[in-house]
Design a protein around this motif. Structure first.
Motif, PDB file in Angstrom:
ATOM      1  N   ARG A  15       0.858  -1.170   0.000  1.00 27.35           N
ATOM      2  CA  ARG A  15       0.000   0.000   0.000  1.00 27.35           C
ATOM      3  C   ARG A  15       0.896   1.222   0.000  1.00 27.35           C
ATOM      4  N   PHE A  16       0.302   2.356  -0.318  1.00 26.05           N
ATOM      5  CA  PHE A  16       1.073   3.586  -0.346  1.00 26.05           C
ATOM      6  C   PHE A  16       0.397   4.645   0.501  1.00 26.05           C
ATOM      7  N   ASP A  17       1.224   5.445   1.145  1.00 30.79           N
ATOM      8  CA  ASP A  17       0.743   6.417   2.117  1.00 30.79           C
ATOM      9  C   ASP A  17       1.265   7.795   1.733  1.00 30.79           C
ATOM     10  N   GLY A  18       0.328   8.718   1.507  1.00 30.11           N
ATOM     11  CA  GLY A  18       0.709  10.064   1.112  1.00 30.11           C
ATOM     12  C   GLY A  18       1.420  10.832   2.198  1.00 30.11           C
ATOM     13  N   ASN A  19       1.358  10.341   3.407  1.00 34.08           N
ATOM     14  CA  ASN A  19       2.036  10.986   4.533  1.00 34.08           C
ATOM     15  C   ASN A  19       3.384  10.310   4.771  1.00 34.08           C
ATOM     16  N   PRO A  20       4.461  11.011   4.412  1.00 33.76           N
ATOM     17  CA  PRO A  20       5.763  10.366   4.478  1.00 33.76           C
ATOM     18  C   PRO A  20       6.399  10.336   5.864  1.00 33.76           C
ATOM     19  N   THR A  21       5.775  10.969   6.850  1.00 35.79           N
ATOM     20  CA  THR A  21       6.366  10.938   8.191  1.00 35.79           C
ATOM     21  C   THR A  21       6.059   9.611   8.879  1.00 35.79           C
ATOM     22  N   GLU A  22       6.916   9.245   9.800  1.00 32.74           N
ATOM     23  CA  GLU A  22       6.720   7.981  10.512  1.00 32.74           C
ATOM     24  C   GLU A  22       5.476   8.036  11.390  1.00 32.74           C
TER      25      GLU A  22
END
Lengths: 147, 147
Positions: free
Chosen positions: B72-79
């Motif tokens: 899956r991909f997450d537009g929020n790149p922060t941990e």
DNA sequence: TTAAATGCAAAGATTTTGCCAAATT
DNA sequence: AATTTGGCAAAATCTTTGCATTTAA
């Protein structure tokens, strides 16, 4: 699927379960296949998949649908955490006791009914610090089933 | 691959990045494909995979090689941490701040050089508590890309 | 003999690649 | 004009399934 019925302990199942219990390498289905082929030369990959699936449904082993594309299997069915090496993709158990209350807390903080959690550390293993292996070599190792 | 060069911001990349930033559904590559097809009818799945891979390598989005087979991909790149619904397979961000010191502790307790960790809760989402969906329906939803 | 399990191969599902045309600098 | 990108389809991976055969109760 059929959680009710007790399965027969066939030679295949016995060997697969024993193989998983003896190692701590968290092998993939393909690696399990290679492991048991020494004792069961005629076993098929499909059977390995079927048996691994069945064993994990019954809680005898643990399916790790976690990190990385291919699933791994863990002969230790109790909950615990893992450390995965970014370089060689090996996995060991993490020396960290379960965070027992965290599920309840998350349950309260959300509308979810939390059933559990997975925790995986990513890092570089001691071996790979000394002898980092290339991605190509890494893939070869996995493919030849000799992690 | 080429982390050095700055990529051109092509329409495809722009649309994909915007699409990911606008939702919080953590879509798979295939779902992203469906999302952007409305605006880019001629784009191909291969291109979507390539761009997603590239964006995540540059840290603009986050690739979740986690739980479940498909990425899956997450537009929020922060941990941050996630909660996944066992029933509908949806994913939300977990209301839990980062365990900042845990990596250092694990670093000390092992010979590993710990780089980070993933934490994912498994549970039943509010929707599924009311309207549990069958595994078949679940797969249909995913396939039709309308999670 | 009847139901369940296995082996084998074929099919599925998802992701990656190769190649040529198209677009951009 | 030289590169890079995109589209399409084929290839590669990993997993699941169908079915005839074997095995065991």
């Amino acid at each position: 699927m059929d959680l009710e019925k007790k399965p027969r302990m066939t030679p295949q199942r016995k060997v697969i379960l024993e193989a998983l219990r003896q190692v701590n390498t968290h092998p993939s289905a393909d690696e399990v296949y290679e492991m048991v082929r020494k004792r069961l030369p005629r076993i098929s990959l499909g059977t390995v998949y079927r048996i691994l699936e069945m064993l994990s449904e019954r809680g005898e082993i643990r399916k790790m649908e976690f990190g990385g594309t291919l699933k791994r299997f863990d002969g230790n069915p109790t909950e615990h955490y893992h450390i995965r090496c970014v370089c060689c993709d090996s996995i060991i158990d993490a020396p960290l006791s379960l965070m027992a209350t965290i599920d309840r807390e998350m349950d309260g903080a959300t509308g979810y009914h939390i059933l559990g959690h997975h925790l995986e550390f990513i890092g570089l293993c001691p071996d790979c610090m000394d002898n980092p292996i290339s991605p190509d070599l890494r893939r070869m190792r996995r493919t030849s089933g000799s992690l």
